[in-house]
Design a protein around this motif. Structure first.
Motif, mmCIF file in Angstrom:
data_model
loop_
_atom_site.group_PDB
_atom_site.id
_atom_site.type_symbol
_atom_site.label_atom_id
_atom_site.label_comp_id
_atom_site.label_asym_id
_atom_site.label_seq_id
_atom_site.Cartn_x
_atom_site.Cartn_y
_atom_site.Cartn_z
ATOM 1 N N TYR A 1 -7.621 -6.425 7.395
ATOM 2 C CA TYR A 1 -8.010 -5.580 6.264
ATOM 3 C C TYR A 1 -8.861 -4.417 6.754
ATOM 4 N N HIS A 2 -8.730 -3.291 6.095
ATOM 5 C CA HIS A 2 -9.502 -2.100 6.424
ATOM 6 C C HIS A 2 -10.468 -1.800 5.287
ATOM 7 N N GLU A 3 -11.690 -1.402 5.647
ATOM 8 C CA GLU A 3 -12.684 -1.072 4.631
ATOM 9 C C GLU A 3 -12.324 0.263 3.990
ATOM 10 N N ILE A 4 -12.246 0.269 2.663
ATOM 11 C CA ILE A 4 -11.860 1.458 1.905
ATOM 12 C C ILE A 4 -12.997 1.799 0.957
ATOM 13 N N GLY A 5 -13.606 2.961 1.119
ATOM 14 C CA GLY A 5 -14.689 3.316 0.225
ATOM 15 C C GLY A 5 -15.783 2.269 0.259
ATOM 16 N N MET A 6 -16.346 1.957 -0.900
ATOM 17 C CA MET A 6 -17.422 0.980 -1.017
ATOM 18 C C MET A 6 -16.879 -0.306 -1.631
ATOM 19 N N ASP A 7 -17.072 -1.423 -0.947
ATOM 20 C CA ASP A 7 -16.737 -2.754 -1.480
ATOM 21 C C ASP A 7 -15.240 -3.046 -1.554
ATOM 22 N N HIS A 8 -14.391 -2.231 -1.016
ATOM 23 C CA HIS A 8 -12.948 -2.444 -1.122
ATOM 24 C C HIS A 8 -12.309 -2.533 0.263
ATOM 25 N N PHE A 9 -11.292 -3.370 0.350
ATOM 26 C CA PHE A 9 -10.560 -3.601 1.598
ATOM 27 C C PHE A 9 -9.076 -3.650 1.275
ATOM 28 N N ALA A 10 -8.250 -3.176 2.205
ATOM 29 C CA ALA A 10 -6.805 -3.164 1.958
ATOM 30 C C ALA A 10 -6.046 -3.321 3.269
ATOM 31 N N LEU A 11 -4.870 -3.929 3.169
ATOM 32 C CA LEU A 11 -3.954 -3.976 4.300
ATOM 33 C C LEU A 11 -3.333 -2.595 4.497
ATOM 34 N N GLU A 12 -2.816 -2.327 5.686
ATOM 35 C CA GLU A 12 -2.253 -1.009 5.980
ATOM 36 C C GLU A 12 -1.034 -0.700 5.126
ATOM 37 N N THR A 13 -0.394 -1.726 4.581
ATOM 38 C CA THR A 13 0.808 -1.528 3.764
ATOM 39 C C THR A 13 0.490 -1.172 2.311
ATOM 40 N N ASP A 14 -0.787 -1.217 1.926
ATOM 41 C CA ASP A 14 -1.153 -0.986 0.534
ATOM 42 C C ASP A 14 -1.437 0.495 0.276
ATOM 43 N N SER A 15 -1.147 0.931 -0.946
ATOM 44 C CA SER A 15 -1.321 2.343 -1.308
ATOM 45 C C SER A 15 -2.781 2.777 -1.241
ATOM 46 N N LEU A 16 -3.730 1.858 -1.415
ATOM 47 C CA LEU A 16 -5.141 2.222 -1.343
ATOM 48 C C LEU A 16 -5.520 2.641 0.078
ATOM 49 N N TYR A 17 -4.964 1.949 1.068
ATOM 50 C CA TYR A 17 -5.199 2.321 2.462
ATOM 51 C C TYR A 17 -4.581 3.691 2.757
ATOM 52 N N GLU A 18 -3.362 3.887 2.279
ATOM 53 C CA GLU A 18 -2.685 5.166 2.498
ATOM 54 C C GLU A 18 -3.467 6.314 1.868
ATOM 55 N N ALA A 19 -4.019 6.085 0.668
ATOM 56 C CA ALA A 19 -4.801 7.122 -0.007
ATOM 57 C C ALA A 19 -6.077 7.431 0.767
ATOM 58 N N ALA A 20 -6.723 6.399 1.302
ATOM 59 C CA ALA A 20 -7.935 6.609 2.089
ATOM 60 C C ALA A 20 -7.636 7.410 3.349
ATOM 61 N N LYS A 21 -6.514 7.111 4.006
ATOM 62 C CA LYS A 21 -6.143 7.821 5.239
ATOM 63 C C LYS A 21 -5.794 9.285 4.968
ATOM 64 N N SER A 22 -5.150 9.537 3.828
ATOM 65 C CA SER A 22 -4.705 10.908 3.529
ATOM 66 C C SER A 22 -5.781 11.741 2.852
ATOM 67 N N GLY A 23 -6.902 11.109 2.487
ATOM 68 C CA GLY A 23 -7.970 11.843 1.814
ATOM 69 C C GLY A 23 -7.761 12.001 0.319
#
Length: 454
Positions: free
Chosen positions: A283-305
């Protein structure tokens, strides 16, 4: 050093799902017509390109969870369902009459309360009723919150047929002792069952909500919960700090003693153990208190800004206009906020009078809009900048002076026109945002308003 930082920065502070935060809304200058004007302005600017978002609050629960600060109505009487759905659809029809054209919906989130308190028939009537006035955006994202104890296969199947592809299950912790304390007793089997059902049906993003800092919670409990979570492989996770706010009337947080709750160093250790296990398990830390696998749209959104944050929390999609339907819901036109009546009977009464059930709000000033953007940047990208003159305001030099101590503590990197939060600084992002919160600085709260930041 780490424990010293926790002691130093563990202070009450907002979670910044909005700026200004609700306690600092200027309600005296808020006008109903102003909300309508900014609603229509935002709609004209974004409907044809981005669409709009809907948050629908479904407030009923069959039992009280003592960790919850949400607006809810406890009942086992399911006859309350029909009148409530009819009221929400009437509210939606009133909004649609004010819009210059048919709305295009990009995002729907059903929150609560317990959305799966409602029958399939009523959920279907709700969504079909929404789309009798609207069209669906091509890149839509519909989500709902499900209670593992009462979400049925038929619930999941029906909502999937209605376009929902993301579901969030409230887990909190698997310890029987903790579950009893928070009045949320649900065996691992129930969570596994609904998670497997959702995958089988075809949901593309399954989320689990976990909480650290709950009464009687130990490091052993966190390890056990994360290990069980790992076996189910949810696509994303919310790993929240328990917000102990017993002063809020009716929030159910008086079911245990203050001394039963992990604090400071002990509480932060629970987070650190959980975070390290999650990172270890992909899991990758996304923002505050959130974690996502690389396949999830939340991770993709974090990577793309493109990660966004609003009253619903973090989102992979962004719209300028979010309309909140249902009792206590908050709407956001970007230029204004408006909140519905919190009392169910008052909510119904205003709708009977053919009025939007709004009881308070806030019109954002130019200063508010600028600071809001900086706080959004910090919460979503751990970085903000004012190299564009539109994002500069006269208090910036004072903010930089205030943040110098945090820089010395290794929590951020300052330049003449930017702030970058470091890896060590991520747990303190709420504190960093507080440096930008001019309203909080101008009038410090005299009573308890916010949970602790760490």
């Amino acid at each position: 050093m780490k424990n010293a930082l926790i002691q130093k920065y563990n202070v009450p502070g907002p979670r910044y799902t909005s700026y200004p935060t609700v306690p600092y809304w200027n309600e005296t200058e808020f006008e109903y017509q102003n909300w309508i004007d900014t609603l229509q302005r935002s709609f004209r600017e974004s409907n044809s390109t981005d669409g709009i978002s809907l948050y629908i609050h479904l407030p009923f629960c069959e039992s009280m969870c003592t960790f919850c600060g949400c607006n809810k109505r406890i009942t086992k009487n399911h006859e309350v369902e029909n009148p409530y759905i009819e009221a929400v659809l009437k509210e939606w029809s009133l909004y649609c009459k004010m819009l210059p054209e048919k709305p295009m919906i990009k995002e729907i989130h059903l929150g609560g309360g317990t959305p799966t308190f409602f029958s399939n028939k009523n959920l279907e009537d709700l969504i079909n009723g929404i789309f009798s006035y609207a069209t669906i955006a091509p890149n839509y994202e519909f989500s709902f919150e499900g209670h593992p104890n009462n979400t049925t296969y038929k619930h999941l199947q029906k909502l999937y047929e209605l376009g929902f592809r993301r579901v969030s299950f409230g887990v909190q912790d698997y310890s029987p002792v903790v579950q009893k304390a928070i009045h949320r007793e649900q065996p691992f089997h129930n969570v596994a069952k609904v998670s497997f059902w959702a995958k089988e049906i075809g949901y593309t993003s399954i989320s689990h909500d976990l909480i650290f800092g709950l009464p009687f919670q130990s490091s052993k409990d966190i390890i056990d919960t994360i290990e069980k979570t790992k076996s189910l492989q949810p696509d994303r996770l919310a790993f929240y700090s328990y917000a102990h706010v017993p002063w809020i009337k009716g929030n159910g947080q008086r079911g245990f003693k203050d001394e039963d709750i992990p604090k400071d160093k002990e509480k932060r250790q629970l987070y650190q153990i959980g975070k390290e296990l999650l990172l270890k398990n992909g899991y990758h830390e996304i923002g505050m208190d959130h974690f996502a696998l690389e396949t999830d749209s939340l991770y993709e959104a974090a990577k793309s800004g493109s990660l966004h944050r609003n009253f619903m929390g973090y989102s992979a999609s962004k719209t300028k206009l979010m309309i909140g339907l249902g009792v206590s819901s908050i709407s956001d036109s970007w230029y204004s906020f408006a909140q519905n009546e919190k009392n169910l009977e008052d909510y119904y009464q205003l709708l009977e009078w053919n009025k939007l059930p709004i009881y308070r709000g806030h019109k954002l000033t130019d200063e508010d809009l600028t600071i809001r953007q900086h706080i959004l940047n910090l919460m979503c990208q751990f970085h903000t900048s004012w190299n564009n003159e539109n994002y500069y305001f006269k208090e910036i030099p004072d903010i930089l002076i205030q943040l110098q101590e945090m820089e010395r503590d290794g929590l951020l990197i300052l330049t003449k026109d930017s702030i970058q939060v470091t890896e060590n600084g991520k747990p303190y992002v709420r504190n960093i945002c507080m440096a930008f919160d001019l309203l909080l600085k101008r009038k410090a709260p005299e009573t308890a308003l916010f949970s602790m930041t760490i």
